[in-house]
Design a protein around this motif. Structure first.
Motif, PDB file in Angstrom:
ATOM      1  N   VAL B 291       0.873  -1.172   0.000  1.00 18.32           N
ATOM      2  CA  VAL B 291       0.000   0.000   0.000  1.00 18.32           C
ATOM      3  C   VAL B 291       0.909   1.219   0.000  1.00 18.32           C
ATOM      4  CG1 VAL B 291      -1.807   1.269   1.208  1.00 18.32           C
ATOM      5  CG2 VAL B 291      -1.805  -1.241   1.239  1.00 18.32           C
ATOM      6  N   PHE B 292       0.732   2.094  -0.986  1.00 20.58           N
ATOM      7  CA  PHE B 292       1.615   3.259  -1.052  1.00 20.58           C
ATOM      8  C   PHE B 292       0.848   4.479  -1.543  1.00 20.58           C
ATOM      9  CE2 PHE B 292       2.500   3.366  -5.682  1.00 20.58           C
ATOM     10  CZ  PHE B 292       2.073   2.104  -6.055  1.00 20.58           C
ATOM     11  N   SER B 293       1.413   5.643  -1.237  1.00 12.58           N
ATOM     12  CA  SER B 293       0.782   6.907  -1.607  1.00 12.58           C
ATOM     13  C   SER B 293       1.491   7.494  -2.824  1.00 12.58           C
ATOM     14  CB  SER B 293       0.866   7.895  -0.445  1.00 12.58           C
ATOM     15  OG  SER B 293       2.216   8.203  -0.160  1.00 12.58           O
ATOM     16  N   VAL B 294       0.733   8.213  -3.615  1.00  9.32           N
ATOM     17  CA  VAL B 294       1.299   8.974  -4.733  1.00  9.32           C
ATOM     18  C   VAL B 294       0.841  10.425  -4.598  1.00  9.32           C
ATOM     19  CG1 VAL B 294       1.350   9.299  -7.222  1.00  9.32           C
ATOM     20  CG2 VAL B 294       1.391   6.984  -6.273  1.00  9.32           C
ATOM     21  N   ASP B 295       1.803  11.327  -4.576  1.00  5.88           N
ATOM     22  CA  ASP B 295       1.544  12.770  -4.532  1.00  5.88           C
ATOM     23  C   ASP B 295       2.013  13.338  -5.870  1.00  5.88           C
ATOM     24  OD1 ASP B 295       2.311  15.554  -4.303  1.00  5.88           O
ATOM     25  OD2 ASP B 295       2.131  15.389  -2.125  1.00  5.88           O
ATOM     26  N   LEU B 296       1.052  13.715  -6.714  1.00  3.62           N
ATOM     27  CA  LEU B 296       1.362  14.290  -8.039  1.00  3.62           C
ATOM     28  C   LEU B 296       0.989  15.767  -8.026  1.00  3.62           C
ATOM     29  CD1 LEU B 296      -0.059  11.693 -10.600  1.00  3.62           C
ATOM     30  CD2 LEU B 296       2.334  12.379 -10.363  1.00  3.62           C
ATOM     31  N   ARG B 297       1.857  16.625  -8.546  1.00  2.00           N
ATOM     32  CA  ARG B 297       1.532  18.058  -8.619  1.00  2.00           C
ATOM     33  C   ARG B 297       1.972  18.633  -9.964  1.00  2.00           C
ATOM     34  NH1 ARG B 297       1.832  20.236  -2.460  1.00  2.00           N
ATOM     35  NH2 ARG B 297       1.948  18.196  -1.478  1.00  2.00           N
ATOM     36  N   ASP B 298       1.180  19.532 -10.440  1.00  2.00           N
ATOM     37  CA  ASP B 298       1.538  20.238 -11.666  1.00  2.00           C
ATOM     38  C   ASP B 298       0.746  21.541 -11.686  1.00  2.00           C
ATOM     39  OD1 ASP B 298       2.850  19.149 -14.621  1.00  2.00           O
ATOM     40  OD2 ASP B 298       1.716  21.032 -14.574  1.00  2.00           O
ATOM     41  N   PRO B 299       1.351  22.632 -12.133  1.00  3.13           N
ATOM     42  CA  PRO B 299       0.609  23.896 -12.215  1.00  3.13           C
ATOM     43  C   PRO B 299      -0.397  23.915 -13.360  1.00  3.13           C
ATOM     44  CG  PRO B 299       2.893  24.203 -12.902  1.00  3.13           C
ATOM     45  CD  PRO B 299       2.787  22.804 -12.398  1.00  3.13           C
ATOM     46  N   ASP B 300      -0.341  22.917 -14.250  1.00  2.00           N
ATOM     47  CA  ASP B 300      -1.249  22.892 -15.395  1.00  2.00           C
ATOM     48  C   ASP B 300      -2.190  21.707 -15.257  1.00  2.00           C
ATOM     49  OD1 ASP B 300      -1.618  23.869 -18.427  1.00  2.00           O
ATOM     50  OD2 ASP B 300      -1.720  21.676 -18.356  1.00  2.00           O
ATOM     51  N   GLU B 301      -3.490  22.007 -15.296  1.00  5.21           N
ATOM     52  CA  GLU B 301      -4.481  20.956 -15.070  1.00  5.21           C
ATOM     53  C   GLU B 301      -4.394  19.859 -16.133  1.00  5.21           C
ATOM     54  OE1 GLU B 301      -6.344  20.175 -12.667  1.00  5.21           O
ATOM     55  OE2 GLU B 301      -7.778  18.778 -13.565  1.00  5.21           O
ATOM     56  N   GLN B 302      -4.157  20.234 -17.396  1.00  3.52           N
ATOM     57  CA  GLN B 302      -4.094  19.216 -18.447  1.00  3.52           C
ATOM     58  C   GLN B 302      -2.897  18.292 -18.233  1.00  3.52           C
ATOM     59  OE1 GLN B 302      -6.564  18.538 -20.492  1.00  3.52           O
ATOM     60  NE2 GLN B 302      -7.524  20.199 -19.330  1.00  3.52           N
ATOM     61  N   ARG B 303      -1.771  18.896 -17.818  1.00  5.12           N
ATOM     62  CA  ARG B 303      -0.591  18.046 -17.566  1.00  5.12           C
ATOM     63  C   ARG B 303      -0.810  17.159 -16.340  1.00  5.12           C
ATOM     64  NH1 ARG B 303       2.978  22.650 -18.998  1.00  5.12           N
ATOM     65  NH2 ARG B 303       2.970  23.054 -16.762  1.00  5.12           N
ATOM     66  N   LEU B 304      -1.511  17.710 -15.326  1.00  5.96           N
ATOM     67  CA  LEU B 304      -1.787  16.906 -14.136  1.00  5.96           C
ATOM     68  C   LEU B 304      -2.691  15.727 -14.494  1.00  5.96           C
ATOM     69  CD1 LEU B 304      -1.328  16.588 -11.112  1.00  5.96           C
ATOM     70  CD2 LEU B 304      -3.264  18.106 -10.703  1.00  5.96           C
ATOM     71  N   LEU B 305      -3.710  16.005 -15.304  1.00  5.69           N
ATOM     72  CA  LEU B 305      -4.593  14.927 -15.771  1.00  5.69           C
ATOM     73  C   LEU B 305      -3.804  13.890 -16.564  1.00  5.69           C
ATOM     74  CD1 LEU B 305      -7.777  16.869 -16.947  1.00  5.69           C
ATOM     75  CD2 LEU B 305      -7.694  15.067 -15.204  1.00  5.69           C
ATOM     76  N   ALA B 306      -2.897  14.377 -17.423  1.00  4.00           N
ATOM     77  CA  ALA B 306      -2.112  13.455 -18.247  1.00  4.00           C
ATOM     78  C   ALA B 306      -1.217  12.587 -17.360  1.00  4.00           C
ATOM     79  CB  ALA B 306      -1.271  14.231 -19.257  1.00  4.00           C
ATOM     80  N   ALA B 307      -0.650  13.193 -16.313  1.00  2.91           N
ATOM     81  CA  ALA B 307       0.199  12.418 -15.400  1.00  2.91           C
ATOM     82  C   ALA B 307      -0.628  11.355 -14.687  1.00  2.91           C
ATOM     83  CB  ALA B 307       0.863  13.346 -14.382  1.00  2.91           C
ATOM     84  N   GLU B 308      -1.836  11.730 -14.258  1.00  2.04           N
ATOM     85  CA  GLU B 308      -2.713  10.751 -13.604  1.00  2.04           C
ATOM     86  C   GLU B 308      -3.036   9.598 -14.556  1.00  2.04           C
ATOM     87  OE1 GLU B 308      -5.340  13.340 -10.437  1.00  2.04           O
ATOM     88  OE2 GLU B 308      -5.863  13.521 -12.543  1.00  2.04           O
ATOM     89  N   GLN B 309      -3.266   9.961 -15.817  1.00  3.37           N
ATOM     90  CA  GLN B 309      -3.601   8.909 -16.785  1.00  3.37           C
ATOM     91  C   GLN B 309      -2.413   8.004 -17.078  1.00  3.37           C
ATOM     92  OE1 GLN B 309      -5.133  11.373 -19.892  1.00  3.37           O
ATOM     93  NE2 GLN B 309      -7.084  11.719 -18.818  1.00  3.37           N
ATOM     94  N   ARG B 310      -1.224   8.608 -17.172  1.00  9.45           N
ATOM     95  CA  ARG B 310      -0.032   7.775 -17.405  1.00  9.45           C
ATOM     96  C   ARG B 310       0.185   6.821 -16.234  1.00  9.45           C
ATOM     97  NH1 ARG B 310       5.238  10.924 -18.999  1.00  9.45           N
ATOM     98  NH2 ARG B 310       6.028   8.786 -18.926  1.00  9.45           N
ATOM     99  N   LEU B 311      -0.023   7.336 -15.012  1.00 15.14           N
ATOM    100  CA  LEU B 311       0.112   6.480 -13.830  1.00 15.14           C
ATOM    101  C   LEU B 311      -0.893   5.333 -13.891  1.00 15.14           C
ATOM    102  CD1 LEU B 311       1.038   5.718 -10.971  1.00 15.14           C
ATOM    103  CD2 LEU B 311      -0.553   7.433 -10.079  1.00 15.14           C
ATOM    104  N   ALA B 312      -2.136   5.653 -14.244  1.00 17.73           N
ATOM    105  CA  ALA B 312      -3.172   4.613 -14.295  1.00 17.73           C
ATOM    106  C   ALA B 312      -2.797   3.539 -15.313  1.00 17.73           C
ATOM    107  CB  ALA B 312      -4.520   5.240 -14.639  1.00 17.73           C
ATOM    108  N   ARG B 313      -2.293   3.976 -16.489  1.00 16.79           N
ATOM    109  CA  ARG B 313      -1.903   3.000 -17.509  1.00 16.79           C
ATOM    110  C   ARG B 313      -0.740   2.151 -17.031  1.00 16.79           C
ATOM    111  NH1 ARG B 313      -2.878   6.998 -21.336  1.00 16.79           N
ATOM    112  NH2 ARG B 313      -0.667   7.550 -21.394  1.00 16.79           N
TER     113      ARG B 313
END
Lengths: 420, 420
Positions: B291-313
């Motif tokens: 069980v682990f945590s992921v803290d993702l941050r980005d000043p751009d919402e589209q890039r943050l969404l893209a990072a979340e999607q890359r993580l999910a994939r």
């Protein structure tokens, strides 16, 4: 050694073997959990020992107990007054907590089945056959594990061993006396000419390859290390990636590296990160510290050394690139053991003659055979473990697979004693 | 708005600002640890609030408290009877446990210093200046953090907020009344025309680049997830690599992937695995569960969404290749905030005119400005944090750096009110 008649009519009494496995499994049984617990030198262990010794006596074996509590039941060859090296068949009957029925017990009771086959045929073997049950193989209560066979092989002084203090504060020698198994024979006095151990695989390979018999050629070397990484805790939202000193990342990168190392080895090296802890272990703080374990195994000492060196270099490079400090501590280190080729070839031959499928194997776990291999040619025979599961009430091997393994053991003993 | 004289003689009283920082820092001070603790709505927080309100009154500011306990001290422009939008300068004075002296307090007391400069020069500003101290920014006792400014900006209903239960079981509204800061003004009644917040960076960038002022253009979006990996526990010595279902390896591979994702982003995306726990966490057992945590941050919402999607994939692929199941839970999700370009350009101009070095920045941490940006143009000014350290008694900014930041704030207010 005097001539003895060849034993053409040796037959395995499979029903008795399976019955004895069940009877021994009932001692220490926990109806709630489904498993049984016979920790070394406990009352349950004493009850199991008493049952075993009774069965040895019923087969008219000569029972001897040594000072570390190892039990030996010998079917004497004609003319052997106790001075000749024996063909030893051994394992252990102590268990972990909430164990399966087969680990260890199977090897000891299959040895009894071999002796029973000689008795039933009225045949005296050309070399004495000795069934051994070694003390405290599991090492749950007293460390190290494989203690009885280690002492027997001269790897640990008997008086030191008797003074060991268990996890419950008890002295081993006192507990041995308490349960009535502090014998008077010096460990090692009964010299094995050769040693055989039949065991469940405790791994998934035979089942996965639908293979009936594993011919164990060697036993892996083991390297256990604890790695501590000291980095810097910092804010996960404000610390740029290139300014991080992330102890957790170094631990993760090492685990990924070790998987690649294992893959690169083509299957000979196994690498496991089983323990891992981060500090401060907070979602938005870069880990200041990571402590993790590395379990490396390889049947070849040079490859095991090379794996250790690659790990050390990786850690040095990662420490430098991430700006952290890494310290390593060796927790355990055992060199690999190679079993006797003469015996493994004979196991192959007998398995083939019985029409059973087989494959050469490496033992990943430690066994008493590993200790006895220090003083005599040794080999092991594996039978499949369903799902690779062991040290668990779900440990299971089909009856037919258990009987196949015992048939191989009996055939090997018979063929070996033709030449004795 | 009536004409008012330009204030050519506004001067920062640096000594008083530094003195007040020290006096506020003494409240809740722990001589053992070196830090201070003024958890929101505690007795120490009340003492800090009382000190601040006294200073506001000494400057003849009009003090008002709203229903969530936010404190406002207003220096009225001529003709403003309390109906006109104000230029608000705010932050907070509550602290984490064992905190530094500057986080939050610096912004509030620098706001007071701006008001003091107007008073000392005998100048009435062309728009009312309001110094705000928001309740429970740190979120140690009551969740969520940035609570006072969130309620103020209409992001959380006041009655819901008053019913919040703290980590100590206390009801927020009761504690607010107990310390005498349950005001009667409706949150948001005092509308900000614009909002400025001066703050220590709490990160290492300004120090690393030897830069005096950070012009904060935006505030990162934050995505917090908890990832659970379910594999199979198995023997580290007997389970071949290709038959493993190692939950720990998936966690480690994800941490390594996230580092690459952050690197690939060229510095905009930050990714941290701060928490990680393995089961059973035993050296020779392949981890069954991670069980682990992921803290993702980005000043751009589209890039943050893209990072979340890359993580999910990545997790999907890793789950498939390793034969494990992965579940994800969102713990927190905030969209990025862009600060007002008109204000950030003015901060740049004033910084340049003062001869100070500067760089545009993204705030990695959350601040009250993030909430107020929902209802008014907002911007932040950062000064360096030594070693990037904050939430720690070792939090430090040099006096001169603190004064430089306050000079920039004063200059921005002055220039802004020239146009008011």
């Amino acid at each position: 050694m005097p001539a003895a008649p060849l034993p053409p009519s040796l037959r395995l009494d499979g029903a008795t073997l399976l019955q004895q496995l069940q009877e021994l499994a009932a001692i220490g049984h926990d109806p709630q959990q489904g498993g049984r617990t016979r920790i070394a030198l406990s009352d349950a262990d004493k009850a199991g020992r008493d049952l075993l010794v009774g069965w040895m006596r019923a087969l008219d074996l000569q029972v001897r107990i040594d000072r570390i509590g190892n039990i030996f039941g010998t079917l004497r060859a004609d003319g052997d007054l106790g001075q000749q090296p024996v063909l030893m068949i051994g394992s252990h009957i102590d268990t972990v907590t909430n164990a399966g029925a087969l680990d260890g017990c199977y090897g000891v009771l299959a040895g009894l089945a071999v002796a029973r086959a000689y008795r039933a045929a009225g045949v005296t073997p050309r070399r004495s056959i000795c069934i051994a049950a070694f003390t405290n193989e599991e090492g749950v209560r007293y460390q190290p594990d494989m203690l009885g066979s280690l002492v027997y092989a001269g790897g640990l002084d008997i008086d030191q061993a008797l003074d060991l203090i268990g996890t419950d504060g008890s002295r081993l020698g006192d507990e041995l006396a308490r349960i009535g198994y502090a014998g008077d024979m010096e460990p090692g006095a009964l010299l094995p000419h050769e040693y055989l151990e039949l065991h469940i695989e405790q791994g998934p390979i035979l089942e996965a390859e639908n293979c009936q018999i594993g011919v164990v050629e060697n036993l892996q070397g083991i390297s256990w290390q604890q790695i501590s990484v000291q980095g810097s805790a910092n804010h996960a939202g404000t610390t740029p990636t290139h300014l991080r000193h992330d102890a957790g990342w170094v631990a993760a990168a090492t685990a990924v590296f070790l998987r690649e190392l294992a893959r690169d080895s083509g299957g000979t090296t196994l690498a496991t990160v089983g323990c891992l802890q981060l500090q401060p272990n907070v979602i938005n703080v870069i880990p200041r510290r990571a402590v993790f374990s590395v379990d490396l195994r390889d049947p070849d000492e040079q490859r095991l050394l090379a794996a250790e060196q690659r790990l050390a270099r990786f850690l040095e490079d990662a420490a430098a690139s991430e700006g952290v400090t890494v310290t390593r501590e060796t927790l355990a280190r055992f060199q690999p053991v190679a079993f006797a080729p003469g015996l493994t070839r004979l196991i192959e031959t007998c398995t083939r003659e019985l029409g059973l499928s087989q494959r050469p194997m490496t033992s990943g776990a430690g066994h008493d055979a590993q200790m006895i291999a220090r003083i005599a040619p040794a080999a092991m025979i594996f039978v499949p473990s369903r799902g690779g599961i062991s040290h668990n009430p779900r440990e299971h091997t089909d009856d037919q697979q258990l009987l196949d393994g015992a048939q191989v053991l009996l055939a090997v003993v018979r063929r070996r004693l033709e030449q004795a």
